[in-house]
Design a protein around this motif. Structure first.
Motif, PDB file in Angstrom:
ATOM      1  N   ARG A 143      26.699  35.124  31.152  1.00  0.00           N
ATOM      2  CA  ARG A 143      27.490  35.375  32.400  1.00  0.00           C
ATOM      3  C   ARG A 143      28.010  34.182  32.801  1.00  0.00           C
ATOM      4  N   GLU A 144      27.543  33.051  32.385  1.00  0.00           N
ATOM      5  CA  GLU A 144      28.430  31.600  32.956  1.00  0.00           C
ATOM      6  C   GLU A 144      29.558  31.601  31.701  1.00  0.00           C
ATOM      7  N   PRO A 150      31.720  36.053  32.501  1.00  0.00           N
ATOM      8  CA  PRO A 150      31.306  36.988  33.427  1.00  0.00           C
ATOM      9  C   PRO A 150      31.637  38.226  33.356  1.00  0.00           C
ATOM     10  N   ARG A 151      32.691  38.692  32.440  1.00  0.00           N
ATOM     11  CA  ARG A 151      33.039  40.196  32.367  1.00  0.00           C
ATOM     12  C   ARG A 151      32.425  40.873  31.433  1.00  0.00           C
ATOM     13  N   GLY A 206      24.529  40.533  38.524  1.00  0.00           N
ATOM     14  CA  GLY A 206      25.693  41.007  37.941  1.00  0.00           C
ATOM     15  C   GLY A 206      25.667  41.954  36.561  1.00  0.00           C
ATOM     16  N   ARG A 260      40.691  36.450  40.643  1.00  0.00           N
ATOM     17  CA  ARG A 260      39.394  36.869  40.195  1.00  0.00           C
ATOM     18  C   ARG A 260      39.401  37.561  38.982  1.00  0.00           C
ATOM     19  N   ASP A 266      38.795  36.438  35.954  1.00  0.00           N
ATOM     20  CA  ASP A 266      37.507  36.338  35.226  1.00  0.00           C
ATOM     21  C   ASP A 266      36.293  36.682  35.720  1.00  0.00           C
ATOM     22  N   LYS A 267      36.299  37.417  36.620  1.00  0.00           N
ATOM     23  CA  LYS A 267      35.428  37.944  37.452  1.00  0.00           C
ATOM     24  C   LYS A 267      35.179  39.585  36.983  1.00  0.00           C
ATOM     25  N   PRO A 268      34.084  40.094  37.532  1.00  0.00           N
ATOM     26  CA  PRO A 268      33.884  41.421  37.185  1.00  0.00           C
ATOM     27  C   PRO A 268      34.924  42.298  37.847  1.00  0.00           C
ATOM     28  N   ASN A 277      29.876  41.199  43.058  1.00  0.00           N
ATOM     29  CA  ASN A 277      30.325  39.868  43.941  1.00  0.00           C
ATOM     30  C   ASN A 277      30.894  38.871  43.374  1.00  0.00           C
ATOM     31  N   ARG A 278      32.005  38.366  44.184  1.00  0.00           N
ATOM     32  CA  ARG A 278      33.036  37.337  43.514  1.00  0.00           C
ATOM     33  C   ARG A 278      34.091  38.189  42.834  1.00  0.00           C
ATOM     34  N   GLY A 279      33.840  39.233  42.555  1.00  0.00           N
ATOM     35  CA  GLY A 279      34.779  40.301  41.607  1.00  0.00           C
ATOM     36  C   GLY A 279      35.603  41.198  42.292  1.00  0.00           C
TER      37      GLY A 279
END
Ligand code: ATP
Ligand code: MG
Length: 482
Positions: free
Chosen positions: A72-73, A76-77, A99, A193, A195-197, A238-240
């Motif tokens: 994930r690091e 993350p997608r 996630g 965001r 690079d986040k989900p 979360n964060r996405g």
């Protein structure tokens, strides 16, 4: 979305399990890689990010949970499905909290896991395959693209550019088939965001009771049947970014919870007492008349005001007929490539016919018509009769009656005979085989088992044929490219 073979990475220390997975997934048309430990899995992801990872929790060396954290690091997608046995579900739930896409219990139910894999692959691709905004030509054909030069579309591109890098909630409105989902993905991809989900929840496709637990999760014992804890999609993202598609059809009880999420940035699982802070951006879409729904008491007025601050209105296609030729050329190039055939182009008459239709189903309907016309097409530029045949109903402006397909087929074969190409017979048979299979799949809505029955083939035989014809034609196209 891109049609290249999906790559799946299986991470498990059990050799036999890896092998049976490999066989199962290869038969479904996936490309499979395997790794026998968490460490090897991480390396494999770093080497080339797959479309999906399916990973065991308990392995010698680092655990699936640690391996998941490292993957994930790095990306993350990347959707990850965790395999778990009785007794290790806590770890799997922990992973979904972080996630991970979902978890499955051993022993597996094969149809169920195949369905989950298909969903997860699609989810990963909707995050990572790029949406080109307002681009044309090769750049657009290689990606998913939002096509159009009309003023309404240019205004839309500006609106995407302005809203994307903020964390504002975005409401996308427009008729069916106008590109709302594409715009949602574009906003996400151009956001901070990116690079986040990005998780898509379709509010009409899921029954009310399930929708609530899907979004918010539940605690063990929250209702009959809640035998364990489930982490909701909002918490997972979360964060996405969460895309609430068809929000106009969301039940009132859930609207209240979404309002609270927007106001307070937290959620509670069903039957839970803990308030869980979440940081998600919401993008919503609907084709419903929200004002009327508010008046009818079906949509909360406070949520309506909260959502509509940044609104993007998708113009129906009939209001921008000047974009139709661009769209037709884009779909021709794109679908021809997917079918492994050269782009045949389009005749002036066919283009005129396409440009003057009202397209109640908007861009989706136009795209489907071009795709079907390509299936009927045998090499010459698309003509009005193919367009006519491809559209379910008689088109405005008329066209010739259905031609005898035998005629055009014979003409096509004669032309090919004159080409003096090598292995012509095999080539023609592959093309014909592919055409027959494609029609059968079309007729059955893509259901391969039904298509096999329709054709009097076994399912494995059908899959083998798809593979064979598809690959052969692909390799020929590649040869002629180089
Ligand atoms: N401007 C456009 N350029 C290129 N393709 C488009 C455009 N608009 C829509 N499409 C294509 O048309 C199809 C439908 O688009 P999409 O799913 O985004 O529509 P929608 O508005 O979400 O429809 P619905 O309300 O039915 O869900 C997709 O295949 C999409 O790629
Ligand atoms: Mg949609």
């Amino acid at each position: 979305m891109d049609s290249r073979t999906a790559q799946i990475l299986i991470v498990d220390d059990d050799h036999q399990l890896r092998q049976s997975f490999e066989r199962l997934l290869a038969a479904e048309g996936y490309a499979v890689r395997t790794a026998s430990s968490g460490e090897a899995g991480i390396l494999a992801v770093r080497e080339a990010v797959p479309d999906l990872v399916v990973m065991d929790v308990r392995m010698p060396g680092i655990s699936g949970l640690e391996a998941y954290a490292a993957m994930r690091e790095f990306e993350p997608r990347l959707p990850v499905i965790i395999m778990t046995a009785f007794g290790t579900t806590d770890i799997a739930i922990e992973a979904t909290k972080m996630g991970a896409y979902d978890y499955i219990l051993k022993p597996f139910d094969i149809p169920e896991i195949l369905k989950l894999i298909e969903k997860a692959v699609a989810a990963g691709r909707s995050m990572r395959s790029r949406v080109a905004v307002g681009e044309e030509g090769e750049a657009a054909v290689a990606a998913d693209a939002i096509i159009g030069r009309s003023q309404a579309m240019q205004d839309l591109y500006k609106a995407i550019g302005r809203a994307a890098p903020t964390d504002a909630t975005v409401l996308i409105r427009g008729e069916s088939g106008t590109g709302k989902e594409l715009v949602a993905r574009a906003v996400y991809q151009h956001s901070l965001r990116a690079d986040k989900p990005f998780l898509v929840i379709n509010c009409v496709a899921i029954p009310e009771t399930l929708l609530e637990s899907e979004l918010f999760g539940y605690e063990k014992g929250a209702f009959t049947g809640a035998t364990g804890r489930k982490v909701g999609k909002i918490e997972q993202a979360n964060r996405g970014t969460v895309f609430l598609d068809e929000i106009g059809d969301m039940p009132l009880s859930i609207q209240a919870k979404i309002l609270r999420l927007l106001q307070e940035q937290n959620v509670e699982r069903l039957g839970g007492r803990q308030v869980i802070p979440v940081d998600v951006r919401i993008i919503a879409a609907t084709n419903r008349d929200l004002e009327a729904a508010v008046r009818a008491g079906q949509f909360r007025e406070d949520l309506y005001y909260r959502l509509k601050v940044v609104t993007m209105a998708m113009p129906p296609l009939r209001e921008r007929p000047g974009d139709i030729p661009l769209l037709v050329r884009y779909f021709l190039a794109r679908y021809s490539r997917e079918m492994g055939q050269p782009d045949p182009g389009v005749s002036d008459e066919a283009m005129a016919l396409l440009t003057t239709q009202p397209w109640p189903g908007n861009v989706r309907e136009l795209g489907n018509t071009v795709k079907k016309a390509l299936i009927f097409n045998l090499g010459a530029p698309l003509g009005p009769d193919e367009v006519q045949k491809a559209s379910g109903e008689p088109l405005r402006g008329g066209g010739p009656a259905e031609a005898d397909p035998g005629d055009s087929l014979a003409r096509y074969v004669r032309r090919e005979l004159a080409s003096g190409r090598e292995s012509l017979f095999e080539d023609l048979m592959d093309r014909f085989g592919l055409l027959v299979i494609r029609e059968a799949l079309e007729a059955t809505g893509g259901n391969r088992s039904q298509a096999a029955r329709l054709l009097g083939l076994s399912r494995p035989t059908l899959l083998a044929k798809i593979e064979k014809y598809g690959l052969r034609i692909e390799s020929r196209v590649r040869q002629s490219d180089s």
